[in-house]
Motif scaffolding. Structure first.
Motif, PDB file in Angstrom:
ATOM      1  N   GLY A 170      82.559 -63.245  28.271  1.00 34.41           N
ATOM      2  CA  GLY A 170      83.659 -64.024  27.721  1.00 34.41           C
ATOM      3  C   GLY A 170      83.217 -65.461  27.551  1.00 34.41           C
ATOM      4  O   GLY A 170      82.058 -65.794  27.779  1.00 34.41           O
ATOM      5  N   LYS A 200      88.019 -60.201  27.078  1.00 30.74           N
ATOM      6  CA  LYS A 200      89.126 -60.423  28.001  1.00 30.74           C
ATOM      7  C   LYS A 200      89.571 -61.884  28.010  1.00 30.74           C
ATOM      8  O   LYS A 200      90.748 -62.177  27.889  1.00 30.74           O
ATOM      9  CB  LYS A 200      88.735 -59.965  29.400  1.00 30.74           C
ATOM     10  N   GLU A 201      88.635 -62.793  28.178  1.00 31.52           N
ATOM     11  CA  GLU A 201      88.950 -64.214  28.122  1.00 31.52           C
ATOM     12  C   GLU A 201      88.291 -64.779  26.888  1.00 31.52           C
ATOM     13  O   GLU A 201      87.079 -64.827  26.797  1.00 31.52           O
ATOM     14  CB  GLU A 201      88.424 -64.925  29.374  1.00 31.52           C
TER      15      GLU A 201
END
Length: 186
Positions: free
Chosen positions: A79, A177-178
């Motif tokens: 990420g 995800k991030e």
């Protein structure tokens, strides 16, 4: 006696033709021939790969980092690096097109460093870009897509642009995800 002298001369001539000095001359001729063949084959391969073969996704690569090394899912494992993208804004994104490599600060698109004139080859999951000073090797290490960048040769020093080890495509970034800086302006 005449036969002995003639036979001795023939044996000496045969032995002289098998001397190590003669073998060295033969080997050097063979190695020169091999080198010429190798060069011509390399030229043929280089001409076969055109500049249009650079993946279109390489026109917008963004820096990422390992966030969860234990995860087997690439979208959770990697990420954005919060500090470099959001806080200090010192990471460099990478754009590779058919005739340019452009390193740009993630927070300031006007802060860029361009490299013109490079050659490239694609070997499996590796894209190798070569300039006279450096070799850049982008290896796809995850289907997510995640690319690892290795630079060989002279150190690349960019003002206000820190190089990341990992990159992904700009269009794949939202799948991680991030993938944003939250309240920060990065």
């Amino acid at each position: 006696m005449k036969n002995v002298v003639i036979n001795f001369s023939l044996v000496t001539a045969l032995l002289a033709s098998c001397s190590p000095a003669t073998e060295k001359k033969v080997n050097s001729v063979v190695s020169k021939t091999v080198k010429k063949d190798t060069v011509s084959m390399s030229g043929a391969v280089k001409n076969h790969i055109s500049k249009a073969d650079i993946p279109a996704d390489f026109s917008a690569l963004v820096p990422i980092d390992v966030l969860n090394s234990k995860s087997t899912n690439g979208y959770e494992k990697y990420g954005i690096e919060f500090s470099g993208n959001c806080y200090s804004c010192d990471l460099a994104s990478l754009s590779i097109t058919k005739d340019k490599m452009i390193w740009t600060n993630v927070c300031d698109e006007n802060d860029a460093f361009k490299i013109d004139g490079f050659s490239f080859s694609i070997e499996g999951n590796k894209t190798i870009l070569k300039t006279p000073e450096r070799t850049y090797i982008l290896t796809q290490i995850d289907k997510a897509p995640v690319y690892e960048l290795i630079i060989e040769g002279r150190k690349l020093e960019l003002n206000n642009k820190r190089l990341s080890r990992y990159f992904t495509t700009k269009k794949a970034l939202p799948l991680f995800k991030e993938h944003d800086c939250g309240d920060f302006e990065g």
